[in-house]
Design an enzyme around this catalytic site. Structure first.
Site, PDB file in Angstrom:
ATOM      1  NE  ARG A  13      -1.725   5.558  11.709  1.00 57.92           N
ATOM      2  CZ  ARG A  13      -1.844   4.699  10.855  1.00 57.92           C
ATOM      3  NH1 ARG A  13      -2.817   3.707  10.805  1.00 57.92           N
ATOM      4  NH2 ARG A  13      -0.958   4.845   9.822  1.00 57.92           N
ATOM      5  CG  ASP A  15      -5.452  -0.405   6.833  1.00 59.11           C
ATOM      6  OD1 ASP A  15      -5.761  -1.063   5.699  1.00 59.11           O
ATOM      7  OD2 ASP A  15      -4.446  -0.709   7.702  1.00 59.11           O
ATOM      8  N   GLY A  59       3.166   0.805  15.048  1.00 59.49           N
ATOM      9  CA  GLY A  59       3.928   1.886  14.258  1.00 59.49           C
ATOM     10  C   GLY A  59       4.019   1.350  12.531  1.00 59.49           C
ATOM     11  CG  ASP A 113       7.376  -8.927   3.265  1.00 61.15           C
ATOM     12  OD1 ASP A 113       6.842  -7.690   3.480  1.00 61.15           O
ATOM     13  OD2 ASP A 113       7.163  -9.720   2.578  1.00 61.15           O
ATOM     14  N   GLY A 132       5.073  -0.449  10.074  1.00 65.57           N
ATOM     15  CA  GLY A 132       6.100  -1.434   9.656  1.00 65.57           C
ATOM     16  C   GLY A 132       6.434  -1.708   8.396  1.00 65.57           C
ATOM     17  NE  ARG A 133       1.779  -3.385   4.619  1.00 63.89           N
ATOM     18  CZ  ARG A 133       0.945  -4.009   3.692  1.00 63.89           C
ATOM     19  NH1 ARG A 133       1.643  -4.381   2.773  1.00 63.89           N
ATOM     20  NH2 ARG A 133      -0.314  -3.820   3.885  1.00 63.89           N
ATOM     21  CG  ASP A 154      -3.873  -0.171  14.218  1.00 65.66           C
ATOM     22  OD1 ASP A 154      -4.680  -0.737  15.020  1.00 65.66           O
ATOM     23  OD2 ASP A 154      -3.452  -0.581  13.328  1.00 65.66           O
TER      24      ASP A 154
END
Length: 487
Positions: free
Chosen positions: A185, A264, A92, A127, A94-95, A254
């Site tokens: 995706r 990406d 998923g 983070d 995450g950022r 992904d």
């Protein structure tokens, strides 16, 4: 979190509304001192966004999700993924956040997506943040890919947040605003299948068909046609990567889109010396995603998509597997046809040339390039001059000049079209040493090298005086190159 609408743009939350099981409503973290580093004004215009507005403080806050436009439903998207061959069932965003969808000026639905916007429930130990260098890398490379005609997500903006981010050292934080025809995706389908909810899987497939391949909805077997369409899109895409020497670096499931867009740009790079074994990613320790492996990895990823879609192909698993295998068999044929046609175009060979002539010529050339570690981009661009009788630049890239001369004589006897070659062999790509130079300068606050590099790579086929260094191979002292994903 402020809600307001940028001028004349209507946002939608179609993904969030239709596939709520795959979307967690979330908000971007507030940036303490956001300021715009780079804005893609032509792309903004395509989206119906006012570039002047995006330069203002409210526009900058909109670009990072701190001012949410009316109709937008920011969500973190759920997906799974095979990462270096190992399944991670819950990855998923995450950022990242899907801010929402916009209908562009040509009537196409486009995702507006944020990267580096803070922790989400998918962040695990991360983070949730991003730093200036990797976000600008994605901006540079994705826009260069677009300029070369290669399907890709686009970069609308990079905004510095004013927040320092700890990596090996403290670095300036940033958010990338990304645009895509969707963020569906292979891993999205893997996640849906793993839930065991076939209704969700079917709704996801229907969403993908409506979004990308609407003709499949009228087919007798729409989900099989969806799969065949993804195969065709990925075969064409990876062939284009190979033809320009692009190494994605992290071809996890992904990171493979259903649309056939490149997504990406973490540890990506372009070939310097031609080498099928070239690996630039610091985390690819086994060479799984080496340049020459990319077609095989794409096929492997598509097999994982087939596994996810099997229940939609046929009620009987044996029949479903047979249909999937028959469709997958088309990947190699389609990839080979696309790559061969592209390579013949790079060599300026005439249409309809017998494959018995073209294939040995191409195979011998690639062997010579590998043996001499010839610079991929420089060589193919210099072939245009060679076709006009000026062979010195191309010849100088080979250690075995006699072998090159013999090859070139056979090639020139076929009357290659130099002008056509210059239209498909870029003079300027985001060369690794120049990207690093631009990113280092931008991290230190100097954006001039970035602007000059973008000027070159966004008009890659138009050779211009004063840009010679952007068409030149890396100096020897640049050394072995390694890239990092930035997390």
């Amino acid at each position: 979190m402020t809600a307001a609408a940028p001028p004349a743009v209507a946002f939608d939350g179609r993904f969030a509304r239709e596939l709520s099981e795959l979307a967690i409503p979330w908000q971007a973290e507030e940036a303490p001192e956001p300021h715009l580093l780079v804005l893609n004004e032509p792309l903004a215009a395509e989206l119906g966004l006012d570039p002047d507005y995006l330069h203002e403080s409210d526009g900058v806050r909109f670009l990072i999700g701190n001012l949410v436009p009316g109709g937008a439903t920011p969500v973190a998207q759920a997906y799974a993924g095979h990462q270096f061959g190992w399944l991670a069932p819950r990855l998923g965003d995450g950022r990242a956040l899907l801010l929402g969808e916009i209908t562009d000026t040509e009537g196409h639905l486009r995702d507006v997506h944020l990267k580096g916007s803070g922790r989400t429930p998918f962040a695990r130990g991360g983070d949730g943040l991003a730093v200036v260098g990797p976000m600008l890398r994605e901006y540079i490379v994705s826009e260069a890919m677009h300029a070369m005609g290669i399907p890709t997500t686009r970069s609308l903006a990079v905004v510095a947040t004013g927040r320092p981010v700890r990596r090996d050292t403290m670095l300036p934080g940033a958010v990338l605003t990304r645009v895509a025809s969707s963020h569906l995706r292979v891993g999205t389908f893997q996640y849906a299948r793993a839930t065991g909810d076939l209704s969700l899987l079917r709704r996801l497939a229907d969403h993908a068909i409506a979004r990308h391949f609407p003709g499949a909805a009228e087919a007798e077997q729409p989900y099989l046609v969806l799969f065949q369409s993804v195969i065709a899109a990925q075969a064409a895409l990876v062939a284009q990567w190979m033809l320009v020497g692009f190494v994605h670096g992290v071809m996890n499931t992904d990171n493979m889109t259903i649309s056939g867009e490149t997504i990406d740009y973490g540890p990506c790079a372009f070939l310097d010396a031609f080498d099928p074994a070239a690996v630039y990613s610091s985390i690819d320790e086994t060479g799984r995603y080496a340049y020459g492996n990319q077609p095989l990895v794409a096929e492997w990823n598509l097999t994982r998509l087939a596994e996810a879609l099997l229940p939609l192909f046929h009620d009987e698993q044996e029949q479903a597997v047979a249909l999937a295998q028959e469709a997958l068999a088309g990947f190699r044929r389609q990839y080979s046809a696309a790559w061969s046609a592209g390579m013949q175009a790079k060599l300026g060979l005439p249409d309809g040339l017998d494959d018995d002539v073209a294939s040995p010529l191409v195979d011998e050339l690639l062997s010579l390039m590998q043996a001499s570690r010839a610079d991929h981009t420089s060589f193919f661009r210099s072939l245009g001059a060679a076709a006009r009788g000026h062979t010195v630049p191309a010849r100088s890239l080979f250690t075995d000049t006699a072998a090159f001369d013999a090859w070139a004589a056979r090639w020139r006897a076929l009357n290659p079209d130099a002008d056509a070659m210059d239209r498909v062999n870029p003079a300027y790509i985001p060369r690794n040493h120049l990207v690093e130079e631009a990113l280092d300068a931008a991290t230190g606050g100097d954006l001039d090298p970035l602007r000059r590099l973008l000027e070159a790579v966004t008009s890659p086929y138009d050779e211009r005086p004063g840009l010679e260094r952007y068409a030149t191979a890396a100096p020897k002292e640049f050394g072995p190159y390694r890239t990092f994903c930035g997390t």
